[in-house]
Design a protein around this motif. Sequence first.
Motif, PDB file in Angstrom:
ATOM      1  N   GLY A  94      41.601  30.567  29.129  1.00  0.00           N
ATOM      2  CA  GLY A  94      41.799  30.325  30.556  1.00  0.00           C
ATOM      3  C   GLY A  94      40.475  29.914  31.184  1.00  0.00           C
ATOM      4  N   GLY A  95      40.488  29.658  32.481  1.00  0.00           N
ATOM      5  CA  GLY A  95      39.267  29.232  33.152  1.00  0.00           C
ATOM      6  C   GLY A  95      39.399  29.320  34.655  1.00  0.00           C
ATOM      7  N   GLU A  96      38.301  29.029  35.325  1.00  0.00           N
ATOM      8  CA  GLU A  96      38.286  29.088  36.781  1.00  0.00           C
ATOM      9  C   GLU A  96      38.734  27.757  37.372  1.00  0.00           C
ATOM     10  OE1 GLU A  96      34.311  30.364  37.851  1.00  0.00           O
ATOM     11  OE2 GLU A  96      35.052  32.415  38.092  1.00  0.00           O
ATOM     12  N   ILE A  97      39.525  27.838  38.431  1.00  0.00           N
ATOM     13  CA  ILE A  97      39.951  26.653  39.160  1.00  0.00           C
ATOM     14  C   ILE A  97      39.498  26.793  40.614  1.00  0.00           C
ATOM     15  CG2 ILE A  97      41.953  26.291  37.667  1.00  0.00           C
ATOM     16  CD1 ILE A  97      43.677  27.414  39.968  1.00  0.00           C
ATOM     17  N   LEU A  98      39.292  25.678  41.253  1.00  0.00           N
ATOM     18  CA  LEU A  98      38.847  25.662  42.650  1.00  0.00           C
ATOM     19  C   LEU A  98      40.058  25.642  43.563  1.00  0.00           C
ATOM     20  CD1 LEU A  98      36.405  25.513  44.563  1.00  0.00           C
ATOM     21  CD2 LEU A  98      36.599  23.010  44.447  1.00  0.00           C
ATOM     22  N   ARG A  99      40.191  26.668  44.385  1.00  0.00           N
ATOM     23  CA  ARG A  99      41.310  26.740  45.312  1.00  0.00           C
ATOM     24  C   ARG A  99      41.045  25.878  46.538  1.00  0.00           C
ATOM     25  NH1 ARG A  99      41.401  33.083  45.307  1.00  0.00           N
ATOM     26  NH2 ARG A  99      40.475  32.669  47.347  1.00  0.00           N
ATOM     27  N   ALA A 100      42.076  25.720  47.344  1.00  0.00           N
ATOM     28  CA  ALA A 100      41.955  24.884  48.538  1.00  0.00           C
ATOM     29  C   ALA A 100      40.954  25.451  49.539  1.00  0.00           C
ATOM     30  CB  ALA A 100      43.330  24.735  49.202  1.00  0.00           C
ATOM     31  N   ASP A 101      40.753  26.794  49.510  1.00  0.00           N
ATOM     32  CA  ASP A 101      39.814  27.414  50.456  1.00  0.00           C
ATOM     33  C   ASP A 101      38.375  27.360  49.960  1.00  0.00           C
ATOM     34  OD1 ASP A 101      39.866  29.202  48.394  1.00  0.00           O
ATOM     35  OD2 ASP A 101      40.608  30.903  49.570  1.00  0.00           O
TER      36      ASP A 101
END
Length: 337
Positions: A94-101
């Motif tokens: 898995g990994g980190e994703i950039l949210r809309a905020d």
Amino acid sequence: MSLQLRGIEMDEGAGPTARDAVRELQSRINQDIIGQERVVERIVISLLANGNALVEGLPGLAKTRAIKSLSKNLESEFSRIQFTPDLLPSDVTGGEILRADGQFEFRKGPVFGNLILADEINRAPPKVQSALLEAMEERHVTVAGKRYDLPPLFMVLATQNPIEQEGTYPLPEAQMDRFLMHIRIDYPSDADEVKVMRLVRSESAAASAAAAPAPAKIPEKAIFDARAEIDRVTTKDVVEAYMVGLIAATRRPGEFGDKLKSWIAVGASPRGSLALDRCSRTYAWLKGRDYVTPEDVQAVAHDCLRHRLSLGYEAGADGMTADTVLDEVIKQVAVAV
């Protein structure tokens, strides 16, 4: 609270019921995998010993089916990772994703299940294979400097084909050593082959008919209860000395004969002795005993040690395999009385 499983009543605090539940689990898998009772037993041993297993065999010998049958009959979350040359480490962990905020959020990968099928593990490059190392050994993964713990019930079951080497990446010794057992699966007997055909034929007929209700799954608690009982299985000093003697014969083969000295280049690591201890106690428990015998150690020795030996040139010239070398090790190491 109790759960009925084909006449087996599982009550909290009841001693023998954990063994009965595990035997029921074995029985169900053996009904799905005809003629591979030894393989099924080794997979169950790996599960109870809280280890990982590498299942090796030719195509079509039900490696994947055995693992899926375990998941089908055990209360667990099943994840399958199809290892391919284009797989990335983040596809596993898995990994980190950039949210809309504007904040980063960690999305868990398939390794966060309970039973992880690493299908054809040697088809992915070393960078991806190493993504499993931390999970297999430490039971957590680290992504972007943060640690994420895996579930208490966690097991990696990897498969590989022993003869098809084109497009594969041999597993490094560091990863091989993290598998508690290296289980080999062979062709079924002629009589079992007939049973396999009849089983598949009956499954096809059942698929077109009304689906029968599935039996209740073996609860996760039964595995933890079984592990607690296995922890209480005793090992006498003489049996411990026998385990250490087997490991010593792989590390100092010259002390046990010229043949072993010429065959073994590198012996088993300390994980080998730990594997012998855990698996022999589990094997004894499955046989209904609360103590380990030298025969229990011999029963699991090949599966615990075959992937931890590095053989020399002379072993190949003499037509020796890791299993035949281990046969000689067992022959040369005496049990003290």
